[in-house]
Design a protein around this motif. Sequence first.
Motif: not given
Length: 295
Positions: A24-26, A207, A210
Amino acid sequence: MLRFLLLLSGVFFCSTSVILIRSSSLPPALVGSYRLLFASLLLLPIFLKSWHTHRERVQLRMFRRCLIPAALLSVHLISWALGARMTYIANATLIINLTPAVMPFLAFFLIKEKVTRREILGTLVALAGVAALSANAFSINPDYLLGNFVCFGSMITFAAYLAFGRINKDFPSIWLYMVPIYVVATALSFLFSLLTLDSISLGSWEEAGWMLAMAILPTILGHVTLNNSLRYFTAQTFAVVNLHQFVSAGILGWLIFSDTPPLTFYFAATLCVSGAVIVIHEAAKIRRAARKAKA
């Protein structure tokens, strides 16, 4: 034996957290917020069913006992995400795995559980494995001192959160304990996100996927199973077995991302397994003695 296998499964599912966070890129705060939110929503029907089944044994004041572990869980998830970004990965990994070192003190002061010499021996053997894994990469660079302290605080809150799971083992259902914790921790995590981030949006369906996986694997199948195991295992036994998360995470990283573990990984894993065997054997002996005393 079945309960021990369930404990190991909980450790495995918790170890998937590292893989999913990497996918994830959060921002870390949102990862914690959404995994808790999705878990709360997914478990709400089970909570309501458990409430209906045990409503004669449950009083609303019981849920006050969920407030402190909920706050500890929220602080742990946020501080772990912050601390891991403020120091080397090796530093963060070593510090967060020191839980068995502080668990004897928490177990004594919070639960009044005493730790035997063999349990201490097994704990030291397992911790030697963690130290061996991190020794070459650990840094005492003063620039990362604050990050090390944040990770240490995160480790303390995680150990205390687990200790409260042992204290509150009398809840008639694990769902009546965990779901309120998740709901309160969700609120606290989102409040922190609102105060520190420009946006709390997921951003994309990918997202969302994920975060759904985070809710199901490490949060529901992981945390719930671990807290349920605390009803049957001493806090120290649990803490040492939980060290094996790095073993599962290392294997998953190799299978999914082709991250080849260093040679020290195998040595460290052997020490952790050996330490766990000592502690589990001692715990089994204590349980047998307790049963004989009751007979």
